[in-house]
Write a protein that holds these residues in place. Structure first.
Motif, short mmCIF file in Angstrom:
data_model
loop_
_atom_site.label_atom_id
_atom_site.label_comp_id
_atom_site.label_asym_id
_atom_site.label_seq_id
_atom_site.Cartn_x
_atom_site.Cartn_y
_atom_site.Cartn_z
N THR A 270 0.87 -1.02 -0.16
CA THR A 270 -0.13 0.01 -0.01
C THR A 270 0.91 1.08 -0.07
O THR A 270 0.17 2.25 -0.11
CB THR A 270 -0.76 0.26 1.38
OG1 THR A 270 -0.06 0.11 2.53
CG2 THR A 270 -1.78 -1.09 1.60
N GLY A 271 2.07 1.02 0.30
CA GLY A 271 3.00 2.19 0.20
C GLY A 271 3.48 2.54 1.59
O GLY A 271 4.35 3.55 1.91
N CYS A 272 3.36 1.82 2.76
CA CYS A 272 3.94 2.00 3.79
C CYS A 272 5.21 1.53 4.01
O CYS A 272 5.78 1.06 3.23
CB CYS A 272 3.10 1.37 5.11
SG CYS A 272 3.56 -0.31 5.42
N GLY A 273 5.99 2.36 4.75
CA GLY A 273 7.65 2.25 4.57
C GLY A 273 8.31 1.01 5.13
O GLY A 273 9.35 0.52 4.45
N VAL A 274 7.89 0.54 6.21
CA VAL A 274 8.43 -0.80 6.58
C VAL A 274 7.30 -1.52 6.98
O VAL A 274 6.06 -1.11 7.72
CB VAL A 274 9.21 -0.39 7.97
CG1 VAL A 274 9.78 -1.41 8.60
CG2 VAL A 274 10.11 0.65 7.62
N SER A 275 7.49 -2.70 6.94
CA SER A 275 6.34 -3.85 7.43
C SER A 275 7.33 -4.86 8.21
O SER A 275 8.26 -5.49 7.76
CB SER A 275 5.50 -4.23 6.32
OG SER A 275 4.55 -5.30 6.81
N GLN A 276 6.56 -5.30 9.48
CA GLN A 276 7.38 -6.29 10.13
C GLN A 276 6.30 -7.36 10.57
O GLN A 276 5.29 -7.24 10.86
CB GLN A 276 7.89 -5.58 11.32
CG GLN A 276 8.68 -6.78 12.22
CD GLN A 276 9.41 -6.18 13.24
OE1 GLN A 276 9.06 -5.31 13.95
NE2 GLN A 276 10.52 -6.78 13.64
N VAL A 437 -4.89 -10.84 3.34
CA VAL A 437 -4.39 -9.84 2.57
C VAL A 437 -5.02 -8.39 2.57
O VAL A 437 -4.49 -7.38 2.73
CB VAL A 437 -4.72 -10.24 1.02
CG1 VAL A 437 -4.28 -9.10 0.08
CG2 VAL A 437 -3.53 -11.36 0.58
N LEU A 438 -6.45 -8.63 2.83
CA LEU A 438 -7.49 -7.57 3.27
C LEU A 438 -7.01 -7.00 4.59
O LEU A 438 -6.70 -5.58 4.69
CB LEU A 438 -8.69 -7.75 3.43
CG LEU A 438 -9.66 -6.72 3.73
CD1 LEU A 438 -9.68 -5.54 2.57
CD2 LEU A 438 -11.14 -7.31 4.21
N SER A 439 -6.59 -7.60 5.83
CA SER A 439 -6.20 -6.87 7.01
C SER A 439 -4.88 -6.28 6.73
O SER A 439 -4.64 -5.24 7.44
CB SER A 439 -6.37 -7.97 8.10
OG SER A 439 -5.39 -8.88 7.90
N GLY A 440 -4.02 -6.88 6.03
CA GLY A 440 -2.84 -6.26 5.62
C GLY A 440 -2.90 -4.74 5.16
O GLY A 440 -2.15 -3.95 5.39
N LEU A 441 -3.87 -4.81 4.19
CA LEU A 441 -3.91 -3.66 3.21
C LEU A 441 -4.39 -2.33 4.40
O LEU A 441 -4.12 -1.34 4.25
CB LEU A 441 -5.05 -3.71 2.15
CG LEU A 441 -4.61 -4.72 1.02
CD1 LEU A 441 -5.65 -4.96 0.10
CD2 LEU A 441 -3.73 -3.71 -0.05
N ILE A 442 -5.48 -2.89 5.14
CA ILE A 442 -6.14 -1.96 6.13
C ILE A 442 -5.02 -1.26 6.97
O ILE A 442 -4.93 -0.13 7.38
CB ILE A 442 -7.15 -2.50 6.88
CG1 ILE A 442 -8.68 -2.86 5.72
CG2 ILE A 442 -7.88 -1.53 7.75
CD1 ILE A 442 -9.55 -3.54 6.50
N GLY A 443 -4.26 -2.34 7.48
CA GLY A 443 -2.95 -2.05 8.14
C GLY A 443 -1.84 -0.96 7.65
O GLY A 443 -1.61 0.00 8.46
N GLY A 444 -1.87 -1.28 6.29
CA GLY A 444 -0.73 -0.48 5.70
C GLY A 444 -1.34 0.91 5.49
O GLY A 444 -0.76 1.83 5.82
N PHE A 445 -2.90 1.08 5.21
CA PHE A 445 -3.04 2.45 5.03
C PHE A 445 -3.15 3.38 6.51
O PHE A 445 -2.76 4.47 6.46
CB PHE A 445 -4.48 2.55 4.59
CG PHE A 445 -4.34 2.25 3.15
CD1 PHE A 445 -3.94 2.97 2.03
CD2 PHE A 445 -5.17 0.87 2.59
CE1 PHE A 445 -3.61 2.61 0.66
CE2 PHE A 445 -5.08 0.77 0.98
CZ PHE A 445 -4.37 1.66 0.17
N LEU A 446 -3.50 2.19 7.30
CA LEU A 446 -3.56 3.05 8.77
C LEU A 446 -2.06 3.65 9.16
O LEU A 446 -1.84 4.58 9.70
CB LEU A 446 -4.06 1.85 9.77
CG LEU A 446 -5.45 1.62 10.11
CD1 LEU A 446 -5.65 0.65 11.10
CD2 LEU A 446 -6.18 2.88 10.39
N ALA A 447 -0.82 2.51 8.80
CA ALA A 447 0.31 3.03 9.01
C ALA A 447 0.86 4.27 8.47
O ALA A 447 1.69 4.86 9.12
CB ALA A 447 1.28 1.98 8.83
N GLN A 448 0.05 4.50 7.44
CA GLN A 448 0.60 5.87 6.60
C GLN A 448 -0.10 7.10 7.20
O GLN A 448 -0.52 8.14 6.45
CB GLN A 448 0.31 5.71 5.26
CG GLN A 448 1.27 4.65 4.46
CD GLN A 448 0.65 4.38 3.01
OE1 GLN A 448 1.13 5.05 2.35
NE2 GLN A 448 0.07 3.16 3.00
N GLY A 449 -0.98 6.91 8.27
CA GLY A 449 -1.81 7.94 8.85
C GLY A 449 -3.18 8.24 8.58
O GLY A 449 -3.88 9.12 8.70
#
Ligand SMILES: NC(=O)C1=CN([C@@H]2O[C@H](COP(=O)(O)OP(=O)(O)OC[C@H]3O[C@@H](n4cnc5c(N)ncnc54)[C@H](O)[C@@H]3O)[C@@H](O)[C@H]2O)[C@@H](O)CC1
Ligand SMILES: Nc1ncnc2c1ncn2[C@@H]1O[C@H](COP(=O)(O)OP(=O)(O)O)[C@@H](O)[C@H]1O
Ligand SMILES: [K+]
Length: 505
Positions: A270-276, A437-449
């Motif tokens: 989704t474009g977040c910088g770091v994922s762990q 995949v869906l929960s990761g997408l939502i998390g990725g957008f949340l991480a970007q604010g």
């Protein structure tokens, strides 16, 4: 585009009649003007000379059918109108419309030969037997007509709902019309979108508004989720990776590692910088990583977890975990640390243990159950939830005070007093790992604010479009969650394009 329950539609009809001093016949007339408009613009551009077999019931759906038949006739189409029930059962409106149409046949009086002849001469069947009024057991005459229509092989245009599909939950009666098109009048009914409606509706086509009264203050405002309402987080060319946020996925327990990896990788896409990916088990996570761009680690206690969550902007807890009581404390700790949090998979049952603690969280939790997970929380069956989805969605919001993404062929995002429906039937999405995949997408957008609402909406839209793109390449049978993951970029492009067009236009 609004979505209504059957009760809300009735209230709209009633208030339109009272406040605008309109009778049913006027409403039906307005509705069929718009139905005809859709029919000509999207189904049959030249109806002149073509024969339509219009099969009508005794209620207002039947009135729509008869009124449409009259208008098709005026355009030069040939029309054969058949009423299922004999005259003594017709409503007053049906009686008036049948009278002005002239010739109307009664189902029981039509011989097999006559029916076969009409079918052979017709281009379309219009199904106006039952709409939102369908309830209880199917009357035998109606069931027989539906079976016969389904056998013809002609394209069927259903008005409002395929007859036999229930207006609130989309469940099919013992038998229901298999439509090629369903022309929905003035706003989707929840039954057009939920349950097994997608199996019966064919292509859903919505009419323009027909000027019905609409409540300015409904209990829950229900609309379709639309791409053009979305904005994506902005990006600076000079950015550092931490400017785009860090997502942590807690999950991927032994034997379900893939779920954790799919979610963490979807977040990164989704474009977040770091994922762990963090696991609370001592497995050789690092050796297993399928993706070199992910960080992978383990933790064993509270201190270890909170240490690893430093500089974290969002957490997804649960892809590839099973319910363990100990996790309640971990989740509680994350909630108290004010990191935006999504509960998925194995973490969803923790909600019942967390009920009293939910207020402690500065951010509202996002919870992403499918109907089975939702049912387990309420200690009912999936069938109960499918029977009355809107009731269970509102009960969920009221009981848990969280934001909800209820997954299925029609995914519903619910937050505060609003619901957004995302209708995108694709059996290829019913494949292991697709929800991760869906929960990761939502998390990725949340991480970007992004706010919860933005993250849920973008996540669901991108997921659906990535699934559609994967279907195009592999087909519904063969596509897997890895294919959804690797097509996320197409979902993101889709959103970017819509946003660019909005800015231009
Ligand atoms: N706003 C609009 O544009 C309007 C649209 N209308 C149309 O009217 C429909 C709703 O009309 P009604 O409320 O009259 O309902 P329907 O026309 O859908 O059906 C009701 C009739 O069917 C019978 N019925 C119900 N369940 C049955 C079953 N299982 N087997 C056999 N018969 C059954 C009932 O006894 C009743 O006579 C909508 O779906 C729409 O097509 C009307 O509401 C008029 C206004
Ligand atoms: N028939 C379908 N049409 C469209 N989407 C579907 C369909 N079935 C499932 N999905 C979507 O696929 C995902 C499945 O999630 P879930 O059941 O949690 O799978 P898993 O636990 O294997 O990851 C959800 O986003 C859901 O909305
Ligand atoms: K119908």
């Amino acid at each position: 585009m609004n979505v209504y329950t059957v009760e809300e539609m009735r209230e709209r009809d009633r208030n339109t009649m009272i406040q605008h001093n309109m009778d049913i016949l006027t409403l039906v007339d307005r509705a069929t003007d718009e139905i005809l408009d859709v029919l000509v613009s999207s189904i049959c551009p030249q109806p002149e000379g073509k024969q339509f077999l219009v099969v009508c019931g005794k209620g207002n759906n039947g009135a729509d059918g008869l009124s449409l038949a009259g208008k098709l006739k005026n355009l030069g189409s040939r029309v054969v109108a058949i009423m299922i029930q004999p005259q003594e059962f017709w409503s007053e409106e049906v009686r008036t419309l049948a009278h002005s149409l002239g010739e109307v046949f009664i189902w029981d009086e039509v011989s097999v030969e006559r029916w076969d002849e009409w079918v052979a001469g017709s281009r379309y069947i219009v199904d106006a037997i039952l709409g939102t009024g369908c309830r209880g057991e199917m009357e035998p005459a109606v069931a027989a007509a539906i079976a016969q229509i389904n056998e013809t092989g002609l394209p069927v245009i259903s008005l409002d709902l395929p007859s036999g599909i229930r207006g609130n939950n989309g469940q099919a009666c013992e038998i229901a019309i298999k439509a090629t098109y369903t022309i929905v009048v003035d706003g989707y009914k929840t039954g057009n979108l939920m349950g097994s409606s997608s199996v019966y509706s064919g292509e859903l086509l919505l009419t323009k508004e027909v000027g019905l009264w609409t409540s300015s203050n409904p209990d829950y405002k229900k609309t379709m989720l639309e791409r053009n309402q979305q904005k994506l987080p902005s990006r600076s060319k000079a950015a550092h990776k931490y400017d785009f946020g860090k997502l942590v996925v807690i999950g991927g327990s032994r034997g379900m590692e893939g779920a954790g990896f799919l979610a963490a990788m979807a977040g990164l896409r989704t474009g977040c910088g770091v994922s762990q990916l963090l696991s609370c088990e001592n497995w050789e996570a690092r050796k297993m990583s399928f993706y070199p761009e992910l960080m992978v680690d383990t933790f064993f206690d509270h201190q270890g977890l909170m240490e690893k969550l430093k500089k974290t902007n969002a957490v997804v807890f649960g892809p590839g975990t099973v319910y363990v009581e100990r996790d309640v404390e971990y989740v509680q700790e994350i909630m108290e640390s004010d990191i935006p949090l999504v509960l998925d998979g194995g973490a969803i049952p923790l909600l019942n243990d967390l009920r009293d603690r939910i207020q402690l969280s500065k951010h509202r939790l996002i919870v992403t159950p499918h109907t089975g997970e939702m049912a387990r929380l309420f200690r009912v069956t999936s069938r109960d939830v499918l029977e009355d989805p809107v009731y269970f969605i509102t009960s969920f919001l009221e009981s848990y005070q969280v934001d909800l993404v209820m997954k299925g062929p029609c995914t519903v995002i619910a937050s505060g007093q609003e619901m957004f429906f995302s209708y995108g039937p694709n059996s290829g999405m019913a494949t292991a790992g697709s929800g991760d995949v869906l929960s990761g997408l939502i998390g990725g957008f949340l991480a970007q604010g992004c706010s919860n609402e933005e993250a849920m909406k973008s996540g669901v839209l991108v997921h659906q479009e990535a699934g559609n793109a994967a279907r195009k390449i592999y087909g519904e049978r063969s596509m897997t969650s890895t294919d959804i993951l690797s097509n996320i970029y197409k979902g993101i492009h889709g959103l970017e394009q819509t946003i660019a067009e909005d800015v231009k236009g």
